[in-house]
Scaffold this motif. Structure first.
Motif, short mmCIF file in Angstrom:
data_model
loop_
_atom_site.label_atom_id
_atom_site.label_comp_id
_atom_site.label_asym_id
_atom_site.label_seq_id
_atom_site.Cartn_x
_atom_site.Cartn_y
_atom_site.Cartn_z
N ARG A 112 0.76 -1.27 -0.10
CA ARG A 112 -0.08 0.06 -0.11
C ARG A 112 0.72 1.00 -0.13
O ARG A 112 1.94 1.27 0.72
CB ARG A 112 -0.87 0.02 1.23
N ASP A 127 0.57 5.40 0.98
CA ASP A 127 -0.24 6.11 1.93
C ASP A 127 -0.61 7.50 1.08
O ASP A 127 0.24 7.66 -0.02
CB ASP A 127 0.59 6.74 3.24
N GLU A 128 -1.65 8.26 1.47
CA GLU A 128 -2.21 9.33 0.70
C GLU A 128 -1.23 10.15 0.35
O GLU A 128 -1.22 10.75 -0.65
CB GLU A 128 -3.57 9.80 1.37
#
Length: 237
Positions: A218, A220-221
């Motif tokens: 993933r 992160d934003e």
């Protein structure tokens, strides 16, 4: 005589027990009694999270679909956003509180300490939902996210010897991300994973491969926002 008394006592006890079991049988056969529904009592803890963007009123700016901007000069307004129902509430700070109809709003921003939340209606993506603007470019890539808040009721059960579940209600936030491509004519919904980002930006594969060469899983934003801004800069957008 003593034996007779004991026998009489046992017979009396049996008669009482038989009457009680007969009463229970009658209750069980009565359709007005629901044996499976028994009250479960427990004290709820305080709810976790909130249906609102902030715990108090925030300063901000609102633009209506008729291009009118609020607050007007000399008039103080404070705002808060109902995340569950996507309603913008306002107060004059004195006594009046109201909310604006969803279809009357073009955009608004709210300031909470050092964080600025920019909400917009983006017809290309959705006519029904407000979206948070993360990267905005007239010629390059733009990035938006939708804030989704759900209410989950406490599910605690006291079984007498064991308690299970949560004693508190909670509000949970989740997000959907959308990227608008240069030209503002197409968009794609994506998850913030390396694989999804590479799939959404095939024309930027060389830059992405270099950036993600030491990363997997993933993203992160904050990292993706900086990456997209960097791509826009390198492309001259």
């Amino acid at each position: 005589m003593r034996i007779i008394c004991i026998v009489i006592g046992l017979l009396a006890c049996f008669t009482v027990l038989h009457a009680q079991y007969t009463e229970l049988d009658n209750i069980g056969s009565n359709p007005n009694h629901h044996l499976g529904i028994l009250p479960i009592f427990f004290a709820k803890d305080s709810a976790k999270g909130s249906p609102y963007l902030a715990l108090g009123w925030l300063r901000g700016m609102l633009e209506l679909t008729n291009h009118k901007r609020l607050p007007e000069q000399g008039h103080g307004l404070f705002f808060n956003y109902d995340k569950m129902n996507e309603r913008l509430f306002a107060t004059d700070g004195v006594s009046k509180t109201w909310f604006y109809p969803h279809d009357s709003i073009s955009s608004f921003y709210l300031v909470d300490s050092n964080t600025i939340y920019c909400f917009e209606r983006v017809p290309l993506i959705s006519q029904a939902h407000f979206l948070l603007s993360l990267v905005k470019s007239e010629k390059g890539y733009s990035l938006y996210k939708r804030l989704i808040t759900k209410f989950i009721v406490a599910d605690y059960r006291d079984e007498g010897y064991l308690g299970t579940g949560r004693r508190f209600d909670r509000y949970t936030d989740s997000y959907e991300y959308y990227i608008i491509y240069p030209g503002d004519s197409t968009f794609k919904k994506l998850n913030l994973t390396v694989r999804a980002i590479k799939k959404a930006l095939p024309s930027e594969s060389s830059r992405l491969n270099k950036f993600f060469s030491q990363k997997s899983g993933r993203v992160d934003e904050h990292t993706f926002v900086l990456l997209l801004q960097n791509i826009n800069d390198q492309n001259g957008f």
